[in-house]
Scaffold this motif. Structure first.
Motif, PDB file in Angstrom:
ATOM      1  N   ALA A   1       0.843  -1.190   0.000  1.00  0.00           N
ATOM      2  CA  ALA A   1       0.000   0.000   0.000  1.00  0.00           C
ATOM      3  C   ALA A   1       0.878   1.239   0.000  1.00  0.00           C
ATOM      4  N   TYR A   2       0.385   2.263  -0.630  1.00  0.00           N
ATOM      5  CA  TYR A   2       1.032   3.577  -0.628  1.00  0.00           C
ATOM      6  C   TYR A   2       2.524   3.518  -0.978  1.00  0.00           C
ATOM      7  N   GLY A   3       2.811   2.733  -2.016  1.00  0.00           N
ATOM      8  CA  GLY A   3       4.150   2.731  -2.594  1.00  0.00           C
ATOM      9  C   GLY A   3       5.113   1.697  -2.034  1.00  0.00           C
TER      10      GLY A   3
ATOM     11  N   ARG B   1       5.563 -11.183  -5.867  1.00  0.00           N
ATOM     12  CA  ARG B   1       5.246 -10.276  -6.975  1.00  0.00           C
ATOM     13  C   ARG B   1       3.995  -9.505  -6.575  1.00  0.00           C
ATOM     14  N   TYR B   2       3.463  -8.676  -7.473  1.00  0.00           N
ATOM     15  CA  TYR B   2       2.279  -7.901  -7.121  1.00  0.00           C
ATOM     16  C   TYR B   2       1.145  -8.835  -6.681  1.00  0.00           C
ATOM     17  N   ARG B   3       0.762  -8.754  -5.414  1.00  0.00           N
ATOM     18  CA  ARG B   3      -0.315  -9.566  -4.820  1.00  0.00           C
ATOM     19  C   ARG B   3      -0.181 -11.054  -5.152  1.00  0.00           C
ATOM     20  N   ASP B   4       1.065 -11.530  -5.158  1.00  0.00           N
ATOM     21  CA  ASP B   4       1.292 -12.922  -5.545  1.00  0.00           C
ATOM     22  C   ASP B   4       2.575 -13.443  -4.894  1.00  0.00           C
TER      23      ASP B   4
ATOM     24  N   THR C   1       6.823   8.374  -2.246  1.00  0.00           N
ATOM     25  CA  THR C   1       6.698   8.516  -3.696  1.00  0.00           C
ATOM     26  C   THR C   1       5.243   8.392  -4.193  1.00  0.00           C
ATOM     27  N   TYR C   2       4.382   7.686  -3.444  1.00  0.00           N
ATOM     28  CA  TYR C   2       3.005   7.453  -3.916  1.00  0.00           C
ATOM     29  C   TYR C   2       2.276   8.788  -3.989  1.00  0.00           C
ATOM     30  N   PRO C   3       1.805   9.184  -5.187  1.00  0.00           N
ATOM     31  CA  PRO C   3       1.259  10.536  -5.358  1.00  0.00           C
ATOM     32  C   PRO C   3       0.177  10.920  -4.345  1.00  0.00           C
TER      33      PRO C   3
ATOM     34  N   GLY D   1     -11.283  -5.505   2.114  1.00  0.00           N
ATOM     35  CA  GLY D   1     -10.314  -4.607   1.459  1.00  0.00           C
ATOM     36  C   GLY D   1     -10.562  -4.613  -0.032  1.00  0.00           C
ATOM     37  N   SER D   2      -9.490  -4.564  -0.808  1.00  0.00           N
ATOM     38  CA  SER D   2      -9.656  -4.596  -2.262  1.00  0.00           C
ATOM     39  C   SER D   2     -10.265  -5.932  -2.668  1.00  0.00           C
ATOM     40  N   PHE D   3     -11.396  -5.900  -3.343  1.00  0.00           N
ATOM     41  CA  PHE D   3     -12.015  -7.156  -3.766  1.00  0.00           C
ATOM     42  C   PHE D   3     -11.432  -7.631  -5.088  1.00  0.00           C
TER      43      PHE D   3
ATOM     44  N   VAL E   1     -13.886  -0.132 -12.490  1.00  0.00           N
ATOM     45  CA  VAL E   1     -15.177  -0.434 -11.859  1.00  0.00           C
ATOM     46  C   VAL E   1     -16.004   0.842 -11.732  1.00  0.00           C
ATOM     47  N   ASP E   2     -15.329   1.913 -11.364  1.00  0.00           N
ATOM     48  CA  ASP E   2     -15.959   3.225 -11.207  1.00  0.00           C
ATOM     49  C   ASP E   2     -16.554   3.681 -12.547  1.00  0.00           C
ATOM     50  N   GLN E   3     -15.727   3.669 -13.596  1.00  0.00           N
ATOM     51  CA  GLN E   3     -16.176   4.144 -14.908  1.00  0.00           C
ATOM     52  C   GLN E   3     -17.247   3.240 -15.512  1.00  0.00           C
TER      53      GLN E   3
ATOM     54  N   TRP F   1     -20.245   1.164 -11.435  1.00  0.00           N
ATOM     55  CA  TRP F   1     -20.590   0.325 -10.283  1.00  0.00           C
ATOM     56  C   TRP F   1     -20.316   0.971  -8.929  1.00  0.00           C
ATOM     57  N   LYS F   2     -19.608   2.086  -8.906  1.00  0.00           N
ATOM     58  CA  LYS F   2     -19.264   2.686  -7.611  1.00  0.00           C
ATOM     59  C   LYS F   2     -20.545   3.099  -6.879  1.00  0.00           C
ATOM     60  N   GLY F   3     -20.685   2.672  -5.633  1.00  0.00           N
ATOM     61  CA  GLY F   3     -21.853   3.028  -4.831  1.00  0.00           C
ATOM     62  C   GLY F   3     -23.110   2.240  -5.188  1.00  0.00           C
TER      63      GLY F   3
ATOM     64  N   ARG G   1     -17.127   5.297  -1.668  1.00  0.00           N
ATOM     65  CA  ARG G   1     -15.888   6.104  -1.689  1.00  0.00           C
ATOM     66  C   ARG G   1     -14.696   5.382  -2.305  1.00  0.00           C
ATOM     67  N   GLN G   2     -14.785   4.073  -2.518  1.00  0.00           N
ATOM     68  CA  GLN G   2     -13.658   3.338  -3.116  1.00  0.00           C
ATOM     69  C   GLN G   2     -14.218   2.195  -3.956  1.00  0.00           C
ATOM     70  N   ALA G   3     -14.089   2.323  -5.266  1.00  0.00           N
ATOM     71  CA  ALA G   3     -14.746   1.382  -6.175  1.00  0.00           C
ATOM     72  C   ALA G   3     -14.114  -0.013  -6.176  1.00  0.00           C
TER      73      ALA G   3
HETATM   74  N1  EPU Z   1      -9.895   5.452  -8.477  1.00  0.00           N
HETATM   75  C1  EPU Z   1     -11.095   5.637  -9.117  1.00  0.00           C
HETATM   76  N2  EPU Z   1     -12.253   5.450  -8.407  1.00  0.00           N
HETATM   77  C2  EPU Z   1     -12.238   5.113  -7.088  1.00  0.00           C
HETATM   78  C3  EPU Z   1     -11.005   4.956  -6.424  1.00  0.00           C
HETATM   79  C4  EPU Z   1      -9.840   5.122  -7.147  1.00  0.00           C
HETATM   80  O1  EPU Z   1     -11.146   5.945 -10.299  1.00  0.00           O
HETATM   81  O2  EPU Z   1     -13.324   4.943  -6.524  1.00  0.00           O
HETATM   82  C5  EPU Z   1      -8.647   5.594  -9.262  1.00  0.00           C
HETATM   83  C6  EPU Z   1      -7.920   6.889  -8.949  1.00  0.00           C
HETATM   84  O3  EPU Z   1      -7.525   7.427 -10.161  1.00  0.00           O
HETATM   85  C7  EPU Z   1      -6.688   6.461  -8.185  1.00  0.00           C
HETATM   86  C8  EPU Z   1      -6.482   5.014  -8.619  1.00  0.00           C
HETATM   87  O4  EPU Z   1      -7.781   4.519  -8.930  1.00  0.00           O
HETATM   88  O5  EPU Z   1      -5.582   7.216  -8.546  1.00  0.00           O
HETATM   89  C9  EPU Z   1      -5.861   4.168  -7.536  1.00  0.00           C
HETATM   90  O6  EPU Z   1      -6.646   4.267  -6.346  1.00  0.00           O
HETATM   91  P1  EPU Z   1      -5.993   4.083  -4.901  1.00  0.00           P
HETATM   92  O7  EPU Z   1      -4.792   4.923  -4.742  1.00  0.00           O
HETATM   93  O8  EPU Z   1      -7.094   4.271  -3.901  1.00  0.00           O
HETATM   94  O9  EPU Z   1      -5.492   2.585  -4.860  1.00  0.00           O
HETATM   95  P2  EPU Z   1      -6.032   1.217  -5.497  1.00  0.00           P
HETATM   96  O10 EPU Z   1      -5.211   0.866  -6.683  1.00  0.00           O
HETATM   97  O11 EPU Z   1      -7.506   1.219  -5.665  1.00  0.00           O
HETATM   98  C10 EPU Z   1      -4.341  -0.230  -4.165  1.00  0.00           C
HETATM   99  C11 EPU Z   1      -4.352  -1.427  -3.264  1.00  0.00           C
HETATM  100  C12 EPU Z   1      -4.864  -1.051  -1.877  1.00  0.00           C
HETATM  101  C13 EPU Z   1      -3.953   0.034  -1.325  1.00  0.00           C
HETATM  102  C14 EPU Z   1      -3.961   1.231  -2.270  1.00  0.00           C
HETATM  103  C15 EPU Z   1      -3.007   2.329  -1.863  1.00  0.00           C
HETATM  104  C16 EPU Z   1      -4.688  -3.337  -4.713  1.00  0.00           C
HETATM  105  C17 EPU Z   1      -5.600  -4.423  -5.145  1.00  0.00           C
HETATM  106  N3  EPU Z   1      -5.176  -2.476  -3.824  1.00  0.00           N
HETATM  107  O12 EPU Z   1      -5.690   0.188  -4.319  1.00  0.00           O
HETATM  108  O13 EPU Z   1      -4.757  -2.221  -1.079  1.00  0.00           O
HETATM  109  O14 EPU Z   1      -4.372   0.437  -0.036  1.00  0.00           O
HETATM  110  O15 EPU Z   1      -3.545   0.796  -3.582  1.00  0.00           O
HETATM  111  O16 EPU Z   1      -1.707   1.948  -2.155  1.00  0.00           O
HETATM  112  O17 EPU Z   1      -3.553  -3.303  -5.154  1.00  0.00           O
HETATM  113  C18 EPU Z   1      -5.969  -4.148  -0.374  1.00  0.00           C
HETATM  114  O18 EPU Z   1      -5.164  -4.831  -1.004  1.00  0.00           O
HETATM  115  O19 EPU Z   1      -6.923  -4.677   0.256  1.00  0.00           O
HETATM  116  C19 EPU Z   1      -5.856  -2.700  -0.387  1.00  0.00           C
HETATM  117  C20 EPU Z   1      -6.762  -1.899   0.190  1.00  0.00           C
END
Ligand code: EPU
Length: 333
Positions: free
Chosen positions: A126-128, A159-162, A191-193, A232-234, A273-275, A278-280, A291-293
């Motif tokens: 998470a977060y870089g 590796r990434y999630r593996d 570094t994570y924007p 968390g992330s599904f 998923v958002d585009q 499906w979000k919400g 708040r998080q798709a």
């Molecule tokens: N975004 C959307 N819609 C949303 C949310 C995000 O379009 O509803 C776009 C935004 O452009 C954003 C990009 O998706 O820049 C990435 O979103 P975010 O930074 O929230 O991270 P993520 O890729 O959705 C991954 C991890 C999370 C981790 C975050 C932060 C996976 C599967 N998930 O999510 O990990 O917290 O980055 O680093 O890699 C988890 O594994 O359970 C988890 C929460």
């Protein structure tokens, strides 16, 4: 060995299935005894940590082993701190403990639910920062050889999630402890924007400030499973070829993506998923968080099968719209 146990409290998605047999394991000896019980009855055990990355679609006829071994040991290696942590320790509490000791490297991984033993399986990140950055080795029970065995970080093939634990060693190796190489010197990764943007002065931020900020971002974006059951992330962020990514980016320039070191491109599943709209969105008791798709929420105690069917509609839409296959991140039983 407990019998006929309701698993609702043991998975953060709040799915109510039952396990015919259930054992909390606090030592290697207890693990051996539980495995012996499985062998006698010809059951393949299901091993559980914090239950934050599983979907139970059916009752478990066999044995569910919950790894609750505790203990943290630290040895010095120059400026490094080799921290051996038992599989049943809580990951978030470990991050806070290490930070308080001045053992740095885990700050970006604060507030991730789940146990330490589960962390290498999907190479939490998470977060870089990913676990692979600090992992030294993993020790566990090899069910084939019936010995305790240690794997170096390289052998874990993170590796990434593996990892190797999702592939060659799946259902064969039960992680009992994890050793991390942390540092007594602060060297936070900013570094994570999305993290950088939140820090007042990213380049002078302390590990404590980074941890505090990551915790705040997560608390705002990600629902708490105690009030809104989720795992968390599904979906995993899909990895696709650079060629396919370029085609998609021509059509969708706003598509969130990250180039990977091996030339592949990682796309934001949340964006797809958002585009796709499906979000919400909720159907019955299950939905995508507003708040998080990338997060699916079990609002009303629905079954694991209902969750998988709901997710399948999203996967089909993302495939139809973008030609991208979305993989479910939690393990489905
Ligand atoms: N975004 C959307 N819609 C949303 C949310 C995000 O379009 O509803 C776009 C935004 O452009 C954003 C990009 O998706 O820049 C990435 O979103 P975010 O930074 O929230 O991270 P993520 O890729 O959705 C991954 C991890 C999370 C981790 C975050 C932060 C996976 C599967 N998930 O999510 O990990 O917290 O980055 O680093 O890699 C988890 O594994 O359970 C988890 C929460």
């Amino acid at each position: 060995m407990l019998q006929n146990i309701d698993l609702r409290a043991f998975n953060t998605l709040g799915v109510a299935t039952k396990a015919a047999y259930f054992a909390d394991v606090t030592s290697i000896e207890e693990l051996q005894r539980a495995l012996e019980f499985c062998r006698e009855r010809n059951h393949l055990p299901i091993v559980l940590g914090g239950g934050s990355n599983v979907v139970f679609t059916d009752d478990i006829d066999g044995v569910l082993i919950r790894m609750v071994l505790r203990g943290i040991d630290c040895t010095l290696s120059g400026n490094d701190r080799l921290v051996q942590v038992a599989a049943g320790e809580n990951w978030h509490e470990l991050v806070c403990y290490c930070l308080a000791q001045g053992w740095y490297g885990l700050e970006n991984l604060i507030s991730i639910p789940g146990s330490v033993g589960a962390a290498p399986i999907q190479n939490i990140g998470a977060y870089g920062v990913e676990l692979s950055r600090v992992l030294e080795s993993v020790t566990g029970w090899d069910c084939d050889q019936q010995v305790l065995h240690s794997l170096s970080a390289a052998e874990c093939q993170l590796r990434y999630r593996d990892s190797v634990f999702k592939n060659e060693l799946k259902d064969r190796f039960i992680i009992t402890s994890v050793t991390l190489r942390l540092s007594s010197e602060a060297c936070p990764d900013v570094t994570y924007p999305a993290l950088r943007a939140e820090l007042a002065d990213p380049d002078t931020a302390t590990p404590e400030q980074v941890a505090e900020k990551v915790a705040a971002i997560r608390a705002e974006k990600l629902p708490d499973y105690r009030s809104e059951p989720n795992s968390g992330s599904f979906f995993k962020n899909p990895l696709i070829s650079a060629e396919k990514a370029n085609e998609l980016l021509l059509q969708y320039p706003a598509l969130a993506h990250w180039p990977m070191p091996d030339g592949q491109v990682k796309l934001a599943a949340a964006w797809l998923v958002d585009q796709a709209g499906w979000k919400g969105r909720r159907e019955g008791g299950v939905g995508i968080h507003p708040r998080q798709a990338i997060v699916l929420v079990n609002y009303d105690g629905v079954s694991g099968n209902d969750i998988i069917q709901f997710a399948a509609q999203i996967q089909a839409d993302v495939m139809a719209n973008y030609g991208v296959s979305l993989e479910i991140e939690p393990r489905v039983y």
